[in-house]
Write a protein that holds these residues in place. Structure first.
Motif, PDB file in Angstrom:
ATOM      1  N   GLY A 115       0.828  -1.190   0.000  1.00  0.00           N
ATOM      2  CA  GLY A 115       0.000   0.000   0.000  1.00  0.00           C
ATOM      3  C   GLY A 115       0.865   1.244   0.000  1.00  0.00           C
ATOM      4  N   ILE A 116       0.590   2.175  -0.941  1.00  0.00           N
ATOM      5  CA  ILE A 116       1.356   3.422  -1.043  1.00  0.00           C
ATOM      6  C   ILE A 116       0.400   4.606  -1.094  1.00  0.00           C
ATOM      7  N   PRO A 117       0.842   5.799  -0.693  1.00  0.00           N
ATOM      8  CA  PRO A 117      -0.035   6.981  -0.750  1.00  0.00           C
ATOM      9  C   PRO A 117      -0.489   7.273  -2.171  1.00  0.00           C
ATOM     10  N   SER A 118      -1.684   7.814  -2.310  1.00  0.00           N
ATOM     11  CA  SER A 118      -2.235   8.079  -3.640  1.00  0.00           C
ATOM     12  C   SER A 118      -1.520   9.209  -4.360  1.00  0.00           C
TER      13      SER A 118
ATOM     14  N   ARG B  14       6.732   5.257  -7.048  1.00  0.00           N
ATOM     15  CA  ARG B  14       6.032   3.984  -7.227  1.00  0.00           C
ATOM     16  C   ARG B  14       7.007   2.905  -7.712  1.00  0.00           C
TER      17      ARG B  14
ATOM     18  N   GLU C 153      -3.013   1.911  -4.103  1.00  0.00           N
ATOM     19  CA  GLU C 153      -3.165   3.154  -3.351  1.00  0.00           C
ATOM     20  C   GLU C 153      -3.773   2.872  -1.977  1.00  0.00           C
ATOM     21  N   GLU C 154      -3.211   3.505  -0.970  1.00  0.00           N
ATOM     22  CA  GLU C 154      -3.613   3.240   0.409  1.00  0.00           C
ATOM     23  C   GLU C 154      -5.104   3.443   0.684  1.00  0.00           C
TER      24      GLU C 154
ATOM     25  N   GLU D 294      -4.882  10.365   3.596  1.00  0.00           N
ATOM     26  CA  GLU D 294      -5.480  10.045   2.304  1.00  0.00           C
ATOM     27  C   GLU D 294      -7.003  10.132   2.427  1.00  0.00           C
TER      28      GLU D 294
ATOM     29  N   ALA E 110     -10.491   9.745   0.083  1.00  0.00           N
ATOM     30  CA  ALA E 110     -10.924   9.261  -1.230  1.00  0.00           C
ATOM     31  C   ALA E 110     -12.394   8.888  -1.222  1.00  0.00           C
TER      32      ALA E 110
ATOM     33  N   SER F  74      -9.765  11.879  -5.057  1.00  0.00           N
ATOM     34  CA  SER F  74      -8.944  11.671  -3.867  1.00  0.00           C
ATOM     35  C   SER F  74      -8.089  12.897  -3.603  1.00  0.00           C
TER      36      SER F  74
ATOM     37  N   SER G 288      -4.461  13.760  -1.243  1.00  0.00           N
ATOM     38  CA  SER G 288      -3.396  13.279  -0.358  1.00  0.00           C
ATOM     39  C   SER G 288      -2.640  14.485   0.166  1.00  0.00           C
TER      40      SER G 288
ATOM     41  N   THR H  46      -4.547  -4.941   1.692  1.00  0.00           N
ATOM     42  CA  THR H  46      -3.572  -5.444   0.708  1.00  0.00           C
ATOM     43  C   THR H  46      -3.627  -6.960   0.632  1.00  0.00           C
TER      44      THR H  46
END
Length: 354
Positions: free
Chosen positions: A115-118, A125, A144-145, A174, A176, A186, A188, A331
């Motif tokens: 999971g990564i920030p949008s 990435r 995306e988180e 985040e 969304a 979304s 961030s 995830t």
């Protein structure tokens, strides 16, 4: 690539010999979800390094205990800042050690979802995917988180209705609105738990001429921090270094003071929620009004934040059942859904490695 699911024998083979791992690669904490076992690792995103030898000594909880307490040749660092990789080599080693801890039994393949920030860039990435590949993953995906948090919180992401998730982590918040397995809108922002800790430390320094470390600020936030007036206010004793004399000193602070100290970053989070709602199509905004806002992440545990959001937005607000684990659980569940859901499969394949 087609949307048809693989044959049953292929799915059976994958299930027998592939280990699925989901990672919430957080600025403050890293959680690892292993299929069939749940969350097996929940440790701080900290790495202890020997500067003289350029060698990583340890990661996680043991490394965090070294923060501010190490000799000159050993440094304890957080390789992620504001939700992005600040030190690739240390992040790689941290992921490698966490994946090694999580893997068990005999597996021919390892599949990892992170999971990564949008708001991350393509370069950031790719850095996460590279770190996963070099840690031994045969197949790596990033998600995306907010989407992972929504899945982990049990929101109906594949249905044609709007669901709103607010994930307040250590480095980023985040926000969304999700519908039909896609993020409609979304936002961030790099205002989250770390900035709240910094605000507490700055207030104590300004009001009392007392210097406190980041661990003390975090403990203060968890012990008496609040975003909304409490029925019974609290007090806490803080120890730090006097900025005038240079000697240790102790003070008493109240929850009202800490609420004042963190009001600015808290209102930035509230404003991000409002701006996201303003940009949401009317039909989906109406769904969000009916279903409410779900908040997740460590920031969801700040007392009264749900009440403040309700007051500021006029919408019902619900704290996720296990807010700290939502992204990690999401995830892991995505890998379970990849063979049954064409929408999830398309989403993951957009950014994969392996």
């Amino acid at each position: 690539m087609t949307d048809s699911a693989p044959p049953p024998w292929v799915r059976w083979f994958r299930k027998q010999f592939t280990q699925n791992i989901g990672i919430d690669l957080g600025t403050a904490n890293t959680l690892v979800y292993v299929a069939g076992k749940g969350i097996t690792i929940r440790e701080p995103s900290v790495v202890a390094v020997d500067k003289d030898k350029g060698k990583v000594l340890t990661v996680g909880e043991e490394a965090k205990r070294m923060l501010g307490r190490t000799p000159a040749n050993i440094i304890a660092i957080r390789p992620l800042r504001d939700g992005v990789i600040a030190d690739f080599d240390q992040t790689l080693e941290m992921i490698r050690q966490f994946v090694k801890k999580a893997k068990s039994g005999v597996s021919l393949y390892t599949t990892v979802v992170v999971g990564i920030p949008s708001g991350v860039t393509e370069v950031e990435r790719d850095a996460v995917l590279d770190a996963c590949a070099k840690s031994g993953a045969n197949k790596a995906y990033v998600i995306e988180e907010p989407m992972a948090a929504a899945i982990g919180a049990g929101l109906p992401i594949e249905e044609p209705i709007g669901s709103m998730i607010v994930d307040i982590g250590g480095g980023t918040t985040e926000v969304a609105v999700i519908s039909l397995a896609g993020i409609v809108h979304s936002r961030s922002i790099r205002t989250a738990g770390d900035e709240i800790d910094d605000a507490i430390a700055a207030y104590i320094r300004r009001a009392y001429n007392l210097f406190i470390g980041e661990r003390t600020a975090e403990q203060t936030k968890m012990a008496i921090g609040s975003a909304y007036p409490l029925e019974q206010e609290m007090t806490m004793s803080l120890k730090g270094r006097d900025l005038v004399s240079g000697l240790p000193r102790s003070i008493e602070v109240t929850s009202e003071e800490i609420r004042e100290a963190i009001s600015e970053p808290i209102m930035e989070i509230v404003e991000a929620v409002k701006l996201t709602l303003e940009a949401t199509p009317p039909e989906l905004a109406a769904d969000c009004m009916n279903n409410g806002i779900v908040i997740a992440g460590g920031g969801a545990l700040i007392r009264g934040l749900d009440l403040l959001l309700e007051e500021q937005t006029g919408m019902p607000v619900v704290i996720a059942r296990d807010p700290l684990s939502c992204v990690a659980i999401g995830t892991g569940r995505m890998l379970d859904m990849i063979n049954e859901s064409p929408a999830i499969r398309r989403m993951l394949e957009k950014a994969s490695r392996g």
